[in-house]
Design a protein around this motif. Sequence first.
Motif, PDB file in Angstrom:
ATOM      1  N   ALA A   1      11.913 -15.967  25.735  1.00  0.00           N
ATOM      2  CA  ALA A   1      11.945 -15.015  26.848  1.00  0.00           C
ATOM      3  C   ALA A   1      12.690 -15.595  28.039  1.00  0.00           C
ATOM      4  CB  ALA A   1      10.534 -14.616  27.250  1.00  0.00           C
ATOM      5  N   PHE A   2      12.522 -16.893  28.293  1.00  0.00           N
ATOM      6  CA  PHE A   2      13.156 -17.537  29.435  1.00  0.00           C
ATOM      7  C   PHE A   2      14.568 -18.008  29.120  1.00  0.00           C
ATOM      8  CE2 PHE A   2       8.582 -18.749  30.636  1.00  0.00           C
ATOM      9  CZ  PHE A   2       8.410 -17.549  31.324  1.00  0.00           C
ATOM     10  N   ALA A   3      15.065 -17.658  27.943  1.00  0.00           N
ATOM     11  CA  ALA A   3      16.423 -18.043  27.546  1.00  0.00           C
ATOM     12  C   ALA A   3      17.202 -16.824  27.053  1.00  0.00           C
ATOM     13  CB  ALA A   3      16.370 -19.119  26.461  1.00  0.00           C
ATOM     14  N   GLY A   4      16.954 -15.680  27.688  1.00  0.00           N
ATOM     15  CA  GLY A   4      17.673 -14.457  27.322  1.00  0.00           C
ATOM     16  C   GLY A   4      16.935 -13.566  26.352  1.00  0.00           C
ATOM     17  N   GLY A   5      15.683 -13.892  26.071  1.00  0.00           N
ATOM     18  CA  GLY A   5      14.946 -13.147  25.064  1.00  0.00           C
ATOM     19  C   GLY A   5      14.615 -11.719  25.435  1.00  0.00           C
ATOM     20  N   LEU A   6      14.530 -11.413  26.724  1.00  0.00           N
ATOM     21  CA  LEU A   6      14.208 -10.042  27.115  1.00  0.00           C
ATOM     22  C   LEU A   6      15.379  -9.106  26.812  1.00  0.00           C
ATOM     23  CD1 LEU A   6      12.259 -10.612  30.448  1.00  0.00           C
ATOM     24  CD2 LEU A   6      11.411 -10.497  28.090  1.00  0.00           C
ATOM     25  N   ASP A   7      16.592  -9.573  27.040  1.00  0.00           N
ATOM     26  CA  ASP A   7      17.760  -8.773  26.645  1.00  0.00           C
ATOM     27  C   ASP A   7      17.838  -8.661  25.129  1.00  0.00           C
ATOM     28  OD1 ASP A   7      18.620  -8.229  29.220  1.00  0.00           O
ATOM     29  OD2 ASP A   7      19.870 -10.028  29.336  1.00  0.00           O
ATOM     30  N   LEU A   8      17.475  -9.729  24.440  1.00  0.00           N
ATOM     31  CA  LEU A   8      17.456  -9.686  22.971  1.00  0.00           C
ATOM     32  C   LEU A   8      16.450  -8.649  22.493  1.00  0.00           C
ATOM     33  CD1 LEU A   8      18.236 -10.748  20.169  1.00  0.00           C
ATOM     34  CD2 LEU A   8      16.447 -12.498  20.453  1.00  0.00           C
ATOM     35  N   ALA A   9      15.325  -8.528  23.180  1.00  0.00           N
ATOM     36  CA  ALA A   9      14.328  -7.531  22.793  1.00  0.00           C
ATOM     37  C   ALA A   9      14.942  -6.138  22.772  1.00  0.00           C
ATOM     38  CB  ALA A   9      13.144  -7.575  23.752  1.00  0.00           C
ATOM     39  N   ARG A  10      15.740  -5.840  23.765  1.00  0.00           N
ATOM     40  CA  ARG A  10      16.409  -4.529  23.802  1.00  0.00           C
ATOM     41  C   ARG A  10      17.357  -4.369  22.612  1.00  0.00           C
ATOM     42  NH1 ARG A  10      16.627  -5.802  29.484  1.00  0.00           N
ATOM     43  NH2 ARG A  10      15.413  -4.319  30.724  1.00  0.00           N
ATOM     44  N   ARG A  11      18.089  -5.437  22.304  1.00  0.00           N
ATOM     45  CA  ARG A  11      19.039  -5.355  21.187  1.00  0.00           C
ATOM     46  C   ARG A  11      18.307  -5.191  19.853  1.00  0.00           C
ATOM     47  NH1 ARG A  11      21.430  -9.518  24.221  1.00  0.00           N
ATOM     48  NH2 ARG A  11      21.003 -11.171  22.709  1.00  0.00           N
TER      49      ARG A  11
ATOM     50  N   VAL B   1       9.259  -5.047  18.190  1.00  0.00           N
ATOM     51  CA  VAL B   1       9.214  -6.264  19.005  1.00  0.00           C
ATOM     52  C   VAL B   1       7.826  -6.449  19.620  1.00  0.00           C
ATOM     53  CG1 VAL B   1      10.148  -7.478  21.010  1.00  0.00           C
ATOM     54  CG2 VAL B   1      11.675  -6.164  19.530  1.00  0.00           C
ATOM     55  N   PHE B   2       7.302  -7.637  19.437  1.00  0.00           N
ATOM     56  CA  PHE B   2       6.023  -8.067  20.005  1.00  0.00           C
ATOM     57  C   PHE B   2       6.353  -9.074  21.101  1.00  0.00           C
ATOM     58  CE2 PHE B   2       2.309 -11.133  18.729  1.00  0.00           C
ATOM     59  CZ  PHE B   2       1.662 -10.894  19.930  1.00  0.00           C
ATOM     60  N   LEU B   3       6.121  -8.697  22.372  1.00  0.00           N
ATOM     61  CA  LEU B   3       6.398  -9.571  23.502  1.00  0.00           C
ATOM     62  C   LEU B   3       5.126 -10.351  23.834  1.00  0.00           C
ATOM     63  CD1 LEU B   3       8.613 -10.362  25.507  1.00  0.00           C
ATOM     64  CD2 LEU B   3       7.777  -8.571  27.033  1.00  0.00           C
ATOM     65  N   ASP B   4       5.149 -11.634  23.528  1.00  0.00           N
ATOM     66  CA  ASP B   4       3.953 -12.472  23.639  1.00  0.00           C
ATOM     67  C   ASP B   4       4.007 -13.262  24.942  1.00  0.00           C
ATOM     68  OD1 ASP B   4       1.611 -13.770  23.018  1.00  0.00           O
ATOM     69  OD2 ASP B   4       2.576 -15.259  21.719  1.00  0.00           O
ATOM     70  N   MET B   5       3.623 -12.609  26.040  1.00  0.00           N
ATOM     71  CA  MET B   5       3.706 -13.236  27.358  1.00  0.00           C
ATOM     72  C   MET B   5       2.351 -13.666  27.911  1.00  0.00           C
ATOM     73  SD  MET B   5       6.879 -13.371  27.730  1.00  0.00           S
ATOM     74  CE  MET B   5       6.956 -14.005  29.391  1.00  0.00           C
ATOM     75  N   LYS B   6       1.256 -13.243  27.290  1.00  0.00           N
ATOM     76  CA  LYS B   6      -0.087 -13.675  27.707  1.00  0.00           C
ATOM     77  C   LYS B   6      -0.264 -13.543  29.222  1.00  0.00           C
ATOM     78  CE  LYS B   6      -0.395 -16.939  23.846  1.00  0.00           C
ATOM     79  NZ  LYS B   6       1.015 -16.876  23.413  1.00  0.00           N
ATOM     80  N   LEU B   7      -0.047 -12.355  29.729  1.00  0.00           N
ATOM     81  CA  LEU B   7      -0.092 -12.127  31.164  1.00  0.00           C
ATOM     82  C   LEU B   7      -1.501 -12.274  31.722  1.00  0.00           C
ATOM     83  CD1 LEU B   7       2.166  -8.935  31.396  1.00  0.00           C
ATOM     84  CD2 LEU B   7       2.855 -11.330  31.667  1.00  0.00           C
ATOM     85  N   LEU B   8      -1.594 -12.738  32.949  1.00  0.00           N
ATOM     86  CA  LEU B   8      -2.853 -12.766  33.683  1.00  0.00           C
ATOM     87  C   LEU B   8      -2.538 -12.899  35.164  1.00  0.00           C
ATOM     88  CD1 LEU B   8      -5.941 -12.791  33.703  1.00  0.00           C
ATOM     89  CD2 LEU B   8      -5.833 -15.294  33.567  1.00  0.00           C
TER      90      LEU B   8
END
Length: 229
Positions: free
Chosen positions: A40-50, A58-65
């Motif tokens: 995610a911190f190396a361009g993965g969010l744009d990759l998610a769109r692609r 796509v499963f975005l595993d960010m473990k937000l809190l």
Amino acid sequence: MLADPRLIVALDVPSTGDAEALVATLGDAVSFYKIGYQLAFAGGLDLARRLKDAGKNVFLDMKLLDIDNTMARAVDSVIDLGVDMLTLHAYPKAMRAAVEAASGSGLCLLGVTLLTSMDAADLAEAGYHDDPRALVLRRAEQARQAGMGGIVCSAEEAAMVRPVLSDAMKLVTPGIRPAGAALGDQKRVMAPARALAAGATHLVIGRPISAAADPAAAAREIIAEMRNS
């Protein structure tokens, strides 16, 4: 062999180039991918769109809190990405804020109960008095009460928590290791067929596929085991 949507391959690689090469190697054998912190911190969010444009899940595993407002705004942004699943830590206030923000969007929110790299000694060191099973069970119940789409837990706890979840809730299990695979930094693991039999709906598998000499063959072997379970 066609993809099994219950298999989520973790793109735990250092660059989008590495990720795209793995996706290309796996081809039609895999339809669901996990993007975590490293990518995610190396361009993965744009990759998610692609990946979504290419018809993948796509499963975005960010473990937000975070505080409620920040959680809600983060979920809004993730919805705009168009991904299918998002993780957050299974704290009641955070889950309620995220569920409200995601209402009507189709985004499946998953509550992370306890990291599969943690055991009783790790919990004690962090100041928790519960053992892993008790903590996972309580957080699973809280996730159901909050209206979450599912939870993430070790396959070791899947059979225990499945009865407290609603039938519609997903039960996603990382730490899956086929027979003979190295455990790595995981402490609570299970083989694919056993995890599904225990109640898991989705299996997250990384290194046993991505680090294999033939990733596509490794994925097909795992899918065959899943379908024969």
